[in-house]
Design a protein around this motif. Sequence first.
Motif, mmCIF file in Angstrom:
data_model
loop_
_atom_site.group_PDB
_atom_site.id
_atom_site.type_symbol
_atom_site.label_atom_id
_atom_site.label_comp_id
_atom_site.label_asym_id
_atom_site.label_seq_id
_atom_site.Cartn_x
_atom_site.Cartn_y
_atom_site.Cartn_z
ATOM 1 N N THR A 33 0.741 -0.883 0.175
ATOM 2 C CA THR A 33 -0.064 -0.125 0.256
ATOM 3 C C THR A 33 0.876 1.585 -0.172
ATOM 4 O O THR A 33 1.858 0.974 -0.160
ATOM 5 N N ALA A 34 0.397 2.046 -0.236
ATOM 6 C CA ALA A 34 1.300 3.942 -0.340
ATOM 7 C C ALA A 34 0.304 5.031 0.486
ATOM 8 O O ALA A 34 -1.011 5.426 -0.016
ATOM 9 N N ALA A 35 0.794 5.650 0.833
ATOM 10 C CA ALA A 35 0.542 6.837 1.519
ATOM 11 C C ALA A 35 0.813 8.152 0.726
ATOM 12 O O ALA A 35 2.094 8.224 0.314
ATOM 13 N N HIS A 36 0.102 8.756 0.109
ATOM 14 C CA HIS A 36 0.400 10.208 0.046
ATOM 15 C C HIS A 36 -1.071 11.539 0.268
ATOM 16 O O HIS A 36 -1.457 10.866 1.147
ATOM 17 N N LEU A 41 -7.891 8.526 -1.899
ATOM 18 C CA LEU A 41 -7.445 7.399 -1.276
ATOM 19 C C LEU A 41 -8.290 6.305 -1.963
ATOM 20 O O LEU A 41 -9.263 6.579 -2.554
ATOM 21 N N THR A 43 -7.333 5.466 -5.122
ATOM 22 C CA THR A 43 -6.253 5.389 -6.312
ATOM 23 C C THR A 43 -5.617 4.320 -6.586
ATOM 24 O O THR A 43 -4.587 4.189 -5.487
ATOM 25 N N CYS A 44 -4.954 3.254 -7.422
ATOM 26 C CA CYS A 44 -4.219 2.610 -7.926
ATOM 27 C C CYS A 44 -3.133 3.671 -8.348
ATOM 28 O O CYS A 44 -3.681 4.087 -9.456
ATOM 29 N N VAL A 60 -3.776 4.206 -2.687
ATOM 30 C CA VAL A 60 -3.037 4.526 -1.843
ATOM 31 C C VAL A 60 -4.622 4.498 -0.501
ATOM 32 O O VAL A 60 -5.636 5.130 -1.184
ATOM 33 N N THR A 61 -3.767 4.387 0.136
ATOM 34 C CA THR A 61 -5.026 4.136 1.740
ATOM 35 C C THR A 61 -4.677 5.050 2.589
ATOM 36 O O THR A 61 -5.284 4.749 3.639
ATOM 37 N N ARG A 63 -2.946 9.072 4.201
ATOM 38 C CA ARG A 63 -2.515 10.479 3.442
ATOM 39 C C ARG A 63 -0.568 10.284 4.497
ATOM 40 O O ARG A 63 -0.296 9.606 5.381
ATOM 41 N N ILE A 72 6.141 9.458 -1.755
ATOM 42 C CA ILE A 72 4.865 9.373 -1.178
ATOM 43 C C ILE A 72 5.928 8.398 -0.154
ATOM 44 O O ILE A 72 6.789 8.470 -0.590
#
Lengths: 115, 115
Positions: A33-36, A41, A43-44, A60-61, A63, A72
């Motif tokens: 997963t990722a934080a942006h 939320l 978005t792949c 994106v799971t 923040r 990121i």
Amino acid sequence: MAKTQIGIASWYGAREAGHKTASGTIFDPSYPTAAHRTLPLGTCVRVTDLRNSRFVIVPVTDRGPYIPGRLIDLSENAAQTLDMKTSGLARVRVDVVSSCLSYVKSRPPTRPELS
Amino acid sequence: MAKTQIGIASWYGAREAGHKTASGTIFDPSYPTAAHRTLPLGTCVRVTDLRNSRFVIVPVTDRGPYIPGRLIDLSENAAQTLDMKTSGLARVRVDVVSSCLSYVKSRPPTRPELS
């Protein structure tokens, strides 16, 4: 934002395990997963390490990251796939692939035993 | 084919490491990829384990599996993400997310040291 961004990625792992992410899922560092800061939320995104061309596709799971100049934050699992765990930081390209929001909401990408 | 398929997934790993995939990349079990008989090489699919709701998004880089009744073959890394390494097989849903063919062709998702 633009569909493609270039910047610095970092990763987060055990210290945040079990915490609730901004999307409501429980953070599991063993899951990609990722934080942006700004992407919706769910978005792949395809995150490509510009040094070794390895890439990983993650939802994106969460923040963050809130450190200036940082684009990121990847989960430990995603960082491992890019081979950037040791270096800690990597210059990456982030491409939006699709939205998977409804998916993330209905089926949180967490280990059942953590939730 | 339909954008969504439901079927049985298996995984492949060390025995195939270093072999050339149908897409021309070198198979690296530590990297999240998949083999499918008919989807265009380079398609990105979201593979969801219907038992535990975990999912992983992987590019189709290879052809197979050729065992009747088997829908998709995941790399060891992807199988690990779904928590299906021990069981060996899992009932999964496969959703097409996007095409990443040009990407796969230009930047093979392989460890540089294996290619």
